[in-house]
Design a protein around this motif. Structure first.
Motif, PDB file in Angstrom:
ATOM      1  N   PRO A   5     -27.162  19.127 -77.249  1.00 18.36           N
ATOM      2  CA  PRO A   5     -27.504  20.526 -77.534  1.00 18.36           C
ATOM      3  C   PRO A   5     -28.360  21.143 -76.434  1.00 18.36           C
ATOM      4  CG  PRO A   5     -27.878  19.130 -79.447  1.00 18.36           C
ATOM      5  CD  PRO A   5     -27.632  18.214 -78.300  1.00 18.36           C
ATOM      6  N   ASP A   6     -28.106  22.438 -76.160  1.00 18.10           N
ATOM      7  CA  ASP A   6     -28.892  23.146 -75.157  1.00 18.10           C
ATOM      8  C   ASP A   6     -30.338  23.322 -75.617  1.00 18.10           C
ATOM      9  OD1 ASP A   6     -26.788  23.458 -73.402  1.00 18.10           O
ATOM     10  OD2 ASP A   6     -26.106  25.325 -74.334  1.00 18.10           O
ATOM     11  N   ASN A   7     -31.222  23.448 -74.647  1.00 15.38           N
ATOM     12  CA  ASN A   7     -32.648  23.698 -74.861  1.00 15.38           C
ATOM     13  C   ASN A   7     -33.356  22.601 -75.638  1.00 15.38           C
ATOM     14  OD1 ASN A   7     -34.683  25.370 -73.975  1.00 15.38           O
ATOM     15  ND2 ASN A   7     -34.821  26.482 -75.905  1.00 15.38           N
ATOM     16  N   THR A   8     -32.791  21.398 -75.619  1.00 18.53           N
ATOM     17  CA  THR A   8     -33.508  20.238 -76.133  1.00 18.53           C
ATOM     18  C   THR A   8     -34.073  19.495 -74.930  1.00 18.53           C
ATOM     19  OG1 THR A   8     -31.532  18.834 -76.018  1.00 18.53           O
ATOM     20  CG2 THR A   8     -31.928  20.034 -78.087  1.00 18.53           C
ATOM     21  N   THR A   9     -35.100  18.710 -75.184  1.00 15.55           N
ATOM     22  CA  THR A   9     -35.666  17.929 -74.090  1.00 15.55           C
ATOM     23  C   THR A   9     -34.612  17.006 -73.489  1.00 15.55           C
ATOM     24  OG1 THR A   9     -37.853  17.958 -75.131  1.00 15.55           O
ATOM     25  CG2 THR A   9     -37.463  16.267 -73.472  1.00 15.55           C
ATOM     26  N   GLN A  10     -33.753  16.450 -74.355  1.00 18.37           N
ATOM     27  CA  GLN A  10     -32.704  15.549 -73.878  1.00 18.37           C
ATOM     28  C   GLN A  10     -31.758  16.247 -72.909  1.00 18.37           C
ATOM     29  OE1 GLN A  10     -33.587  16.020 -77.001  1.00 18.37           O
ATOM     30  NE2 GLN A  10     -34.208  14.009 -77.828  1.00 18.37           N
ATOM     31  N   LYS A  11     -31.442  17.518 -73.182  1.00 14.60           N
ATOM     32  CA  LYS A  11     -30.524  18.257 -72.303  1.00 14.60           C
ATOM     33  C   LYS A  11     -31.184  18.550 -70.964  1.00 14.60           C
ATOM     34  CE  LYS A  11     -26.517  20.348 -71.796  1.00 14.60           C
ATOM     35  NZ  LYS A  11     -25.927  21.032 -72.955  1.00 14.60           N
ATOM     36  N   LEU A  12     -32.451  18.933 -71.008  1.00 13.32           N
ATOM     37  CA  LEU A  12     -33.182  19.208 -69.767  1.00 13.32           C
ATOM     38  C   LEU A  12     -33.257  17.971 -68.890  1.00 13.32           C
ATOM     39  CD1 LEU A  12     -36.157  21.294 -71.251  1.00 13.32           C
ATOM     40  CD2 LEU A  12     -34.240  22.202 -69.927  1.00 13.32           C
ATOM     41  N   VAL A  13     -33.597  16.852 -69.501  1.00 20.00           N
ATOM     42  CA  VAL A  13     -33.713  15.596 -68.758  1.00 20.00           C
ATOM     43  C   VAL A  13     -32.358  15.174 -68.193  1.00 20.00           C
ATOM     44  CG1 VAL A  13     -34.231  13.129 -68.947  1.00 20.00           C
ATOM     45  CG2 VAL A  13     -35.729  14.814 -70.035  1.00 20.00           C
ATOM     46  N   LEU A  14     -31.305  15.362 -68.976  1.00 17.17           N
ATOM     47  CA  LEU A  14     -29.965  14.975 -68.522  1.00 17.17           C
ATOM     48  C   LEU A  14     -29.528  15.802 -67.317  1.00 17.17           C
ATOM     49  CD1 LEU A  14     -27.394  13.342 -68.859  1.00 17.17           C
ATOM     50  CD2 LEU A  14     -26.620  15.027 -70.574  1.00 17.17           C
ATOM     51  N   ILE A  15     -29.754  17.105 -67.371  1.00 15.58           N
ATOM     52  CA  ILE A  15     -29.390  17.970 -66.242  1.00 15.58           C
ATOM     53  C   ILE A  15     -30.193  17.578 -64.998  1.00 15.58           C
ATOM     54  CG2 ILE A  15     -29.495  20.334 -65.338  1.00 15.58           C
ATOM     55  CD1 ILE A  15     -28.897  21.334 -68.157  1.00 15.58           C
ATOM     56  N   ASP A  16     -31.477  17.353 -65.193  1.00 15.35           N
ATOM     57  CA  ASP A  16     -32.335  16.952 -64.067  1.00 15.35           C
ATOM     58  C   ASP A  16     -31.855  15.643 -63.454  1.00 15.35           C
ATOM     59  OD1 ASP A  16     -34.644  17.002 -62.354  1.00 15.35           O
ATOM     60  OD2 ASP A  16     -35.602  15.548 -63.691  1.00 15.35           O
ATOM     61  N   THR A  17     -31.503  14.696 -64.300  1.00  9.80           N
ATOM     62  CA  THR A  17     -31.034  13.390 -63.823  1.00  9.80           C
ATOM     63  C   THR A  17     -29.722  13.519 -63.061  1.00  9.80           C
ATOM     64  OG1 THR A  17     -32.105  12.276 -65.704  1.00  9.80           O
ATOM     65  CG2 THR A  17     -30.371  11.061 -64.536  1.00  9.80           C
ATOM     66  N   ILE A  18     -28.804  14.280 -63.594  1.00 10.89           N
ATOM     67  CA  ILE A  18     -27.506  14.489 -62.946  1.00 10.89           C
ATOM     68  C   ILE A  18     -27.700  15.125 -61.570  1.00 10.89           C
ATOM     69  CG2 ILE A  18     -25.408  15.898 -63.050  1.00 10.89           C
ATOM     70  CD1 ILE A  18     -25.375  15.379 -66.074  1.00 10.89           C
ATOM     71  N   VAL A  25     -42.178  21.993 -70.305  1.00 12.09           N
ATOM     72  CA  VAL A  25     -42.309  23.390 -69.873  1.00 12.09           C
ATOM     73  C   VAL A  25     -42.032  23.515 -68.375  1.00 12.09           C
ATOM     74  CG1 VAL A  25     -43.925  25.314 -69.568  1.00 12.09           C
ATOM     75  CG2 VAL A  25     -43.898  24.028 -71.718  1.00 12.09           C
ATOM     76  N   ALA A  26     -42.612  22.608 -67.588  1.00  9.37           N
ATOM     77  CA  ALA A  26     -42.433  22.659 -66.139  1.00  9.37           C
ATOM     78  C   ALA A  26     -40.995  22.312 -65.732  1.00  9.37           C
ATOM     79  CB  ALA A  26     -43.409  21.703 -65.449  1.00  9.37           C
ATOM     80  N   LEU A  27     -40.405  21.359 -66.442  1.00 10.81           N
ATOM     81  CA  LEU A  27     -39.024  20.986 -66.147  1.00 10.81           C
ATOM     82  C   LEU A  27     -38.080  22.143 -66.454  1.00 10.81           C
ATOM     83  CD1 LEU A  27     -36.836  18.981 -65.347  1.00 10.81           C
ATOM     84  CD2 LEU A  27     -36.929  18.043 -67.679  1.00 10.81           C
ATOM     85  N   ARG A  28     -38.258  22.755 -67.623  1.00  8.82           N
ATOM     86  CA  ARG A  28     -37.423  23.906 -67.993  1.00  8.82           C
ATOM     87  C   ARG A  28     -37.581  25.030 -66.974  1.00  8.82           C
ATOM     88  NH1 ARG A  28     -39.785  25.343 -72.505  1.00  8.82           N
ATOM     89  NH2 ARG A  28     -38.533  23.993 -73.836  1.00  8.82           N
ATOM     90  N   HIS A  42     -32.141   4.257 -68.823  1.00 11.33           N
ATOM     91  CA  HIS A  42     -31.063   4.846 -68.025  1.00 11.33           C
ATOM     92  C   HIS A  42     -29.701   4.634 -68.669  1.00 11.33           C
ATOM     93  CE1 HIS A  42     -30.540   0.692 -66.275  1.00 11.33           C
ATOM     94  NE2 HIS A  42     -29.277   1.067 -66.361  1.00 11.33           N
ATOM     95  N   SER A  43     -28.777   5.505 -68.327  1.00 11.73           N
ATOM     96  CA  SER A  43     -27.408   5.402 -68.818  1.00 11.73           C
ATOM     97  C   SER A  43     -26.596   4.572 -67.816  1.00 11.73           C
ATOM     98  CB  SER A  43     -26.785   6.801 -68.958  1.00 11.73           C
ATOM     99  OG  SER A  43     -25.374   6.727 -69.057  1.00 11.73           O
ATOM    100  N   ASP A  44     -26.051   3.459 -68.281  1.00 12.97           N
ATOM    101  CA  ASP A  44     -25.236   2.608 -67.398  1.00 12.97           C
ATOM    102  C   ASP A  44     -24.026   3.357 -66.869  1.00 12.97           C
ATOM    103  OD1 ASP A  44     -26.848   0.358 -67.551  1.00 12.97           O
ATOM    104  OD2 ASP A  44     -25.853  -0.392 -69.347  1.00 12.97           O
ATOM    105  N   LEU A  45     -23.431   4.165 -67.732  1.00 15.03           N
ATOM    106  CA  LEU A  45     -22.246   4.925 -67.330  1.00 15.03           C
ATOM    107  C   LEU A  45     -22.584   5.921 -66.222  1.00 15.03           C
ATOM    108  CD1 LEU A  45     -19.282   5.731 -67.760  1.00 15.03           C
ATOM    109  CD2 LEU A  45     -20.071   7.341 -69.532  1.00 15.03           C
ATOM    110  N   LEU A  46     -23.669   6.660 -66.397  1.00 13.39           N
ATOM    111  CA  LEU A  46     -24.072   7.649 -65.401  1.00 13.39           C
ATOM    112  C   LEU A  46     -24.486   6.985 -64.094  1.00 13.39           C
ATOM    113  CD1 LEU A  46     -24.542  10.611 -64.781  1.00 13.39           C
ATOM    114  CD2 LEU A  46     -26.815  10.436 -65.818  1.00 13.39           C
ATOM    115  N   LEU A  47     -25.163   5.844 -64.194  1.00 11.35           N
ATOM    116  CA  LEU A  47     -25.598   5.120 -62.999  1.00 11.35           C
ATOM    117  C   LEU A  47     -24.397   4.617 -62.200  1.00 11.35           C
ATOM    118  CD1 LEU A  47     -27.875   3.870 -61.300  1.00 11.35           C
ATOM    119  CD2 LEU A  47     -27.803   1.873 -62.810  1.00 11.35           C
ATOM    120  N   ARG A  48     -23.422   4.033 -62.885  1.00 12.19           N
ATOM    121  CA  ARG A  48     -22.227   3.534 -62.190  1.00 12.19           C
ATOM    122  C   ARG A  48     -21.459   4.677 -61.531  1.00 12.19           C
ATOM    123  NH1 ARG A  48     -21.578   0.413 -66.919  1.00 12.19           N
ATOM    124  NH2 ARG A  48     -19.824   1.716 -67.572  1.00 12.19           N
TER     125      ARG A  48
END
Length: 368
Positions: free
Chosen positions: A6-19, A57-60, A170-176
């Motif tokens: 879901p958008d605007n969740t911490t998980q989404k922010l972190v995922l976008i940053d990681t990608i 807040v800073a990540l967003r 970490h996500s093994d799939l994303l890392l690979r």
């Protein structure tokens, strides 16, 4: 993975940053654009549950501004006192400080709160480094050396892959996927550089990848201009030597780029062999001879391209002076190893001892 979160969740922010840090965001350009637009729109309409979390807040804020949306820096005022200084209870929040530090690099004119934030975060992050775990120490040290906003995406990806694989969550799939993508692109870029150094004229431009064609075209245009003038003066044969030296420089740049990509520190002899070419002294001397009014003999050009002592010494002087005077600055960013690092690694000595050796070699070259 990206669409399902879901958008605007911490998980989404972190995922976008990681990608983005892993260098694979270009595969999800539209999805990221849509998500950040939704995050930005929602941030203007309602209060977020995690508005008291400095990290979030800073990540967003950083992700939204990176996408060229304007989010006010007022979102950080809640983390300051009445005197506009940041609250002291934040100094224990390493992730929050690191996130705020990265956000400050997207400040615009007259955002004074970020001037204070930059000083505050750097001061406390630097003091924390010796006490941090190895993983967190690596993240903080890399950020202080080269913040995300001013870093080169491919170099950031190479370094962050090493960090990410040591993060327990970490996500093994994303890392690979990130590793595979990095290796494929690296081979592609190496091939493109090899193509560029191998090509001679405009007939070969179709062999060059589209993104390198403007560079190749500009290079050819410059030599076409020289060729036109030399033809008028009946001195066309000397252009061959100028082009040969240009190719040598391109190959030297390629070698240095490969060293940087592979985090390879060569031995001093190997380093200087490439360095005396990449200083471009030989290429400049050959090109200058081409455009001189006097007729230069073939024997003179042959003498130049065989690296006579005077030109080798000039190249060594230029390289060592640059390495001595700019080493500390250059090594704060992603940069190929200098003579200083090469000598330190090869002989197992301190930086000061390497500087002394560089000064000796410089003095020796200057007396030749």
């Amino acid at each position: 993975m990206l669409v399902e979160t879901p958008d605007n969740t911490t998980q989404k922010l972190v995922l976008i940053d990681t990608i983005q840090r892993l260098g694979v965001a270009y595969h999800f350009k539209n999805e990221i654009k849509t998500s950040i637009q939704n995050i930005f729109d929602e941030s203007k309409q309602s209060k977020n549950e995690d508005d008291d979390d400095l990290y979030v807040v800073a990540l967003r804020f950083r992700l939204v501004r990176q996408q060229r949306h304007y989010m006010s820096s007022d979102v950080f005022k809640k983390f300051t006192n009445h005197d506009e200084k940041f609250k002291e209870n934040l100094i224990k929040d390493v992730h929050g400080l690191l996130s705020l530090y990265e956000a400050t690099h997207l400040r615009i004119h007259e955002e004074e709160i970020f001037e204070e934030a930059l000083i505050f975060t750097i001061t406390h992050l630097e003091s924390m480094v010796p006490k941090l775990s190895n993983l967190l120490k690596a993240q903080v040290s890399e950020a202080l050396s080269q913040p995300i906003h001013t870093n080169l995406p491919r170099l950031l990806a190479r370094k962050y892959i090493c960090i990410y694989e040591n993060i327990e969550s970490h996500s093994d799939l994303l890392l690979r996927f990130a590793k595979l993508d990095f290796n494929i692109l690296q081979k592609l870029h190496q091939g493109e550089l090899c193509e560029l150094t191998r090509c001679d004229d405009i007939s070969a431009i179709n062999l060059v990848s589209p993104n390198l064609r403007p560079v190749y075209r500009t290079l050819l245009d410059r030599y076409d201009e020289i060729e036109e003038e030399l033809t008028k003066e009946s001195k066309l044969e000397c252009l061959y030597y100028a082009k040969q030296e240009m190719k040598k420089v391109a190959r030297a740049y390629l070698k240095e780029a490969l060293w940087l990509n592979d985090v390879y520190i060569p031995k001093c002899e190997e380093y200087m062999k490439i360095a005396i070419v990449s200083t471009t002294v030989m290429m400049a001397a050959t090109t200058f001879l081409c455009v001189m009014e006097e007729n230069i003999t073939k024997e003179t050009f042959e003498w130049v391209i065989n690296e006579p002592l005077i030109l080798r010494a000039s190249s060594v002087i230029g390289r060592l002076k640059d390495d001595i005077n700019t080493n500390d600055f250059e090594q704060q960013r992603s940069h190929v190893a200098s003579f200083i690092e090469c000598y330190m690694k090869e002989h197992g000595v301190s930086k000061q001892e390497a500087y002394v050796e560089a000064q000796k070699k410089l003095a020796n070259a200057e007396t030749r």
